[in-house]
Design a protein around this motif. Structure first.
Motif, mmCIF file in Angstrom:
data_model
loop_
_atom_site.group_PDB
_atom_site.id
_atom_site.type_symbol
_atom_site.label_atom_id
_atom_site.label_comp_id
_atom_site.label_asym_id
_atom_site.label_seq_id
_atom_site.Cartn_x
_atom_site.Cartn_y
_atom_site.Cartn_z
ATOM 1 N N GLU A 51 4.289 -9.810 -51.006
ATOM 2 C CA GLU A 51 3.460 -9.558 -52.177
ATOM 3 C C GLU A 51 2.940 -8.123 -52.193
ATOM 4 O O GLU A 51 2.826 -7.495 -53.245
ATOM 5 N N VAL A 52 2.589 -7.596 -51.022
ATOM 6 C CA VAL A 52 2.135 -6.203 -50.931
ATOM 7 C C VAL A 52 3.277 -5.256 -51.259
ATOM 8 O O VAL A 52 3.112 -4.287 -52.021
ATOM 9 N N VAL A 53 4.453 -5.518 -50.693
ATOM 10 C CA VAL A 53 5.632 -4.684 -50.980
ATOM 11 C C VAL A 53 5.956 -4.729 -52.467
ATOM 12 O O VAL A 53 6.235 -3.701 -53.100
ATOM 13 N N LYS A 54 5.902 -5.916 -53.039
ATOM 14 C CA LYS A 54 6.190 -6.069 -54.466
ATOM 15 C C LYS A 54 5.179 -5.300 -55.306
ATOM 16 O O LYS A 54 5.536 -4.640 -56.297
ATOM 17 N N TYR A 55 3.899 -5.369 -54.922
ATOM 18 C CA TYR A 55 2.858 -4.663 -55.677
ATOM 19 C C TYR A 55 3.126 -3.153 -55.675
ATOM 20 O O TYR A 55 3.091 -2.496 -56.721
ATOM 21 N N ILE A 56 3.377 -2.596 -54.497
ATOM 22 C CA ILE A 56 3.608 -1.146 -54.409
ATOM 23 C C ILE A 56 4.859 -0.766 -55.196
ATOM 24 O O ILE A 56 4.869 0.228 -55.928
ATOM 25 N N ASN A 57 5.906 -1.562 -55.063
ATOM 26 C CA ASN A 57 7.157 -1.264 -55.760
ATOM 27 C C ASN A 57 7.000 -1.340 -57.279
ATOM 28 O O ASN A 57 7.611 -0.563 -58.017
ATOM 29 N N THR A 58 6.135 -2.249 -57.746
ATOM 30 C CA THR A 58 5.977 -2.466 -59.187
ATOM 31 C C THR A 58 4.975 -1.509 -59.816
ATOM 32 O O THR A 58 5.198 -0.972 -60.912
ATOM 33 N N HIS A 59 3.861 -1.269 -59.125
ATOM 34 C CA HIS A 59 2.754 -0.535 -59.734
ATOM 35 C C HIS A 59 2.608 0.910 -59.253
ATOM 36 O O HIS A 59 2.043 1.737 -59.970
ATOM 37 N N CYS A 60 3.078 1.215 -58.060
ATOM 38 C CA CYS A 60 2.935 2.580 -57.534
ATOM 39 C C CYS A 60 4.253 3.313 -57.786
ATOM 40 O O CYS A 60 4.984 3.679 -56.851
ATOM 41 N N THR A 61 4.541 3.516 -59.053
ATOM 42 C CA THR A 61 5.892 3.933 -59.458
ATOM 43 C C THR A 61 6.195 5.396 -59.172
ATOM 44 O O THR A 61 7.351 5.817 -59.287
ATOM 45 N N ASN A 62 5.190 6.185 -58.830
ATOM 46 C CA ASN A 62 5.445 7.589 -58.489
ATOM 47 C C ASN A 62 5.729 7.776 -57.005
ATOM 48 O O ASN A 62 5.947 8.898 -56.550
ATOM 49 N N GLY A 63 5.696 6.675 -56.264
ATOM 50 C CA GLY A 63 5.894 6.771 -54.827
ATOM 51 C C GLY A 63 7.063 5.935 -54.346
ATOM 52 O O GLY A 63 7.651 5.149 -55.093
ATOM 53 N N ILE A 64 7.408 6.128 -53.080
ATOM 54 C CA ILE A 64 8.453 5.340 -52.442
ATOM 55 C C ILE A 64 7.865 4.642 -51.224
ATOM 56 O O ILE A 64 6.877 5.103 -50.648
ATOM 57 N N ILE A 65 8.472 3.534 -50.830
ATOM 58 C CA ILE A 65 8.067 2.804 -49.628
ATOM 59 C C ILE A 65 9.010 3.183 -48.496
ATOM 60 O O ILE A 65 10.230 3.171 -48.646
ATOM 61 N N LYS A 66 8.420 3.529 -47.350
ATOM 62 C CA LYS A 66 9.207 3.779 -46.150
ATOM 63 C C LYS A 66 8.768 2.782 -45.095
ATOM 64 O O LYS A 66 7.600 2.728 -44.711
#
Length: 414
Positions: A381-396
């Motif tokens: 759910e945390v990964v999904k939130y960042i991927n969906t809403h933090c659109t100017n960033g990337i997850i590493k």
């Protein structure tokens, strides 16, 4: 070019081992934030050995421990063996809070319990070559973000000596903390040792061209801590004990019942650390130097020149919007400079707010330290939130198989 900085989240699984090196001309400065894991230990041990080989006899200039949970500290003791550590920064937890942490450490070894009992004494009693322990928190510990810009007249070149970068900070004098130590610590002599110092507010230390700013969030369950303290005081008086005695296993078992009647979790506090290029003004666009930031072999030329700071969060609780606002207010003069944001507590659902917006949307890079195969870290759910809403960033993702390295260069501003 004045210099450059290189940083690395090591591939050690569930935990954190973060290191860096800052170059200014011919001088180098080595730093580490946390060193521990709950994953198979050989991943961490391998990284520690490689790190020591890379150090090639150089001192570790700054070691920062975010908090005392095992997966953030159980490699520190192996890291320190055979190294010179010039400055070790730890958060202050009163004896009662360290005792409560010991109650959460199921099946933990005796060494770790001894460390929790009195971390300063433990570290100095071993054969570690630690020149100075610096404690954040303690005397007059109410934080004030408005103090963070009070650095007028300090030049970024201050602290450069031939071949060395000197870490600078404002510390309490021994007389200023003596009464406080006597009220709070049983081992008063050790905490009044000339090599043990308390950092003054604002909680900041700095190098030429680089600075570190600390934020220590205390437990919100303070009323529960007080209730546990009351019951523990009763036990101490009835059996004529000291609080240090209670760290023995026979008493820890008895105290577990008291703890479990009040807490389900006490995992929301950490020494948060911002570090990035030095700037003595509240305006992030008025930089002393120009910077470029990069990950591995490619440059992000679209990033603002002031955006190359890092926020290391440990296990801080950011599930409530109020917690996020407190953090943002404290770092309000640094917030726009953060490029690399460590998602707290390995991406745990309990440490991340998932309402929209939550105030954590603006970072270019979100780093999640986690162990492969863990069910809750990171939370999908945390990964999904960042991927969906933090659109100017990337997850590493950083785990047993994946490291994450980045850095920046700084040159004189024309």
């Amino acid at each position: 070019m004045i210099g450059n900085a290189e940083f690395k989240f090591h591939p050690i699984g569930q935990g954190c081992f973060y290191s860096g090196i800052i170059h200014v001309d011919a001088a180098k400065f080595h730093l580490v934030y946390d060193c521990g894991t709950n994953s198979p230990e050989h991943f961490l041990l391998s990284e520690i050995e490689d790190y020591k080989t890379m150090m090639a006899g150089n001192p570790l200039d700054l070691l920062m421990i975010s908090h005392f949970h095992k997966d953030h500290v159980n490699g520190v003791f192996k890291l320190l063996r055979g190294l010179t550590c010039k400055n070790l920064i730890i958060p202050y937890y009163p004896p009662i809070e360290r005792l409560i942490l010991a109650l959460t450490a199921d099946g933990t070894d005796d060494d770790y319990i001894e460390f929790l009992k009195d971390p300063v004494t433990y570290l100095y009693a071993r054969d570690y070559n630690i020149e100075r322990i610096i404690i954040v928190g303690g005397p007059n510990d109410n934080q004030d973000s408005d103090q963070l810009i009070n650095r007028e007249g300090v030049s970024p070149e201050d602290g450069i000596t031939p071949g060395k970068l000197i870490l600078q900070m404002d510390l309490y004098d021994d007389e200023e903390i003596e009464d406080w130590v006597k009220r709070n610590e049983e081992n008063k002599e050790r905490y009044l040792d000339p090599n043990v110092k308390f950092l003054k507010k604002p909680y900041r230390v700095w190098l030429p061209y680089w600075e570190f700013v600390f934020y220590l969030e205390k437990y919100d369950e303070i009323l529960l801590v007080e209730k546990v303290s009351t019951e523990i005081d009763t036990l101490i008086k009835s059996k004529n004990l000291s609080i240090s005695d209670l760290f023995e296993k026979k008493y820890l078992k008895e105290l577990e019942k008291i703890y479990k009647s009040y807490f389900t979790n006490l995992n929301n506090t950490s020494l948060v650390t911002y570090h990035g290029p030095y700037n003595n003004t509240a305006n992030p666009d008025q930089m002393i130097c120009c910077y470029s930031t990069y990950v591995h072999d490619f440059y992000w030329r679209s990033l603002p020149t002031h955006c190359c700071g890092t926020l290391l969060t440990g296990d801080i609780e950011l599930e409530r919007l109020a917690s996020i606002e407190k953090l943002k207010d404290y770092y309000k003069f640094y917030w726009k400079r953060i490029c690399y944001f460590q998602v707290p507590h390995h991406g745990s659902e309990n440490n991340w707010n998932r309402t929209e917006p939550n105030g954590l949307h603006e970072f270019p890079v979100y780093i999640i330290n986690h162990g492969l195969g863990r069910k809750k870290h990171p939370s999908l759910e945390v990964v999904k939130y960042i991927n969906t809403h933090c659109t100017n960033g990337i997850i590493k993702l950083c785990n047993e198989a994946e490291k994450f390295e980045y850095g920046c260069e700084f040159i004189e501003k024309l």
